[in-house]
Design a protein around this motif. Structure first.
Motif, PDB file in Angstrom:
ATOM      1  N   GLN A   1     -35.962  16.060 -10.288  1.00  0.00           N
ATOM      2  CA  GLN A   1     -34.634  15.875  -9.705  1.00  0.00           C
ATOM      3  C   GLN A   1     -33.569  15.751 -10.792  1.00  0.00           C
ATOM      4  O   GLN A   1     -32.465  16.287 -10.648  1.00  0.00           O
ATOM      5  CB  GLN A   1     -34.621  14.629  -8.801  1.00  0.00           C
ATOM      6  N   ARG A   2     -33.910  15.062 -11.897  1.00  0.00           N
ATOM      7  CA  ARG A   2     -32.963  14.928 -13.003  1.00  0.00           C
ATOM      8  C   ARG A   2     -32.659  16.297 -13.601  1.00  0.00           C
ATOM      9  O   ARG A   2     -31.495  16.648 -13.831  1.00  0.00           O
ATOM     10  CB  ARG A   2     -33.538  14.001 -14.074  1.00  0.00           C
TER      11      ARG A   2
ATOM     12  N   SER B   1     -30.497  18.305 -11.209  1.00  0.00           N
ATOM     13  CA  SER B   1     -29.096  17.854 -11.204  1.00  0.00           C
ATOM     14  C   SER B   1     -28.400  18.259 -12.499  1.00  0.00           C
ATOM     15  O   SER B   1     -27.228  18.625 -12.485  1.00  0.00           O
ATOM     16  CB  SER B   1     -29.014  16.345 -10.997  1.00  0.00           C
TER      17      SER B   1
ATOM     18  N   SER C   1     -27.779  21.972 -12.244  1.00  0.00           N
ATOM     19  CA  SER C   1     -26.731  22.217 -11.252  1.00  0.00           C
ATOM     20  C   SER C   1     -25.382  21.844 -11.821  1.00  0.00           C
ATOM     21  O   SER C   1     -24.392  22.540 -11.620  1.00  0.00           O
ATOM     22  CB  SER C   1     -26.988  21.393  -9.978  1.00  0.00           C
TER      23      SER C   1
END
Length: 137
Positions: free
Chosen positions: A85-86, A89, A92
């Motif tokens: 997830q890190r 993100s 992104s």
């Protein structure tokens, strides 16, 4: 009493004693055998208890090991998901920054092209008119 009757009586007493002794010995042997069987049964039961206790201890250790392994797997999965997830993100965020940068560069290029077009449009119109109105003979 006469001697032969005394001998006969002695023989009867001796046979009686021998039979009693043999019966007692047989009875004692039977008791010893019975005690031996009882001891063997008791030892077998004790051995069975020991085996059952060992089996239960082994099952408990296996269950504990399984629980610890599941806990480690869950922790690893959580760490991996957090890292994923890190990274998502971060990429992104970079992608958003890249898109914004590209939009700014595009707007600047469009602005420059419009400025150039405005600067040379008068010359281009004169050149076109000259070519359209000039007739070659």
């Amino acid at each position: 009493m006469k001697l032969p009757s005394m001998v006969a009586q002695f023989r009867l007493n001796f046979l009686d004693y021998q039979q009693t002794t043999t019966t007692s010995a047989a009875s004692m042997d039977a008791n010893r055998g019975q005690n031996g069987i009882q001891q063997l049964l008791a030892a077998e039961q004790e051995a069975q208890h020991i085996v059952n206790a060992a089996r239960n201890a082994k099952l408990a250790r296996l269950k504990q090991a399984k629980e610890e392994a599941e806990k480690e797997i869950a922790e690893f999965r959580a760490r991996t998901e957090k890292d994923f997830q890190r990274k998502v993100s971060e990429s992104s965020g970079d992608s958003g920054a890249n898109v914004k940068r590209l939009e700014q560069e595009t707007e600047a290029k469009i602005h420059n092209l419009k400025g150039e077009a405005a600067r040379i449009s008068h010359d281009v119109v004169h050149m076109l008119l000259k070519h359209v109105t000039t007739v070659r003979t």
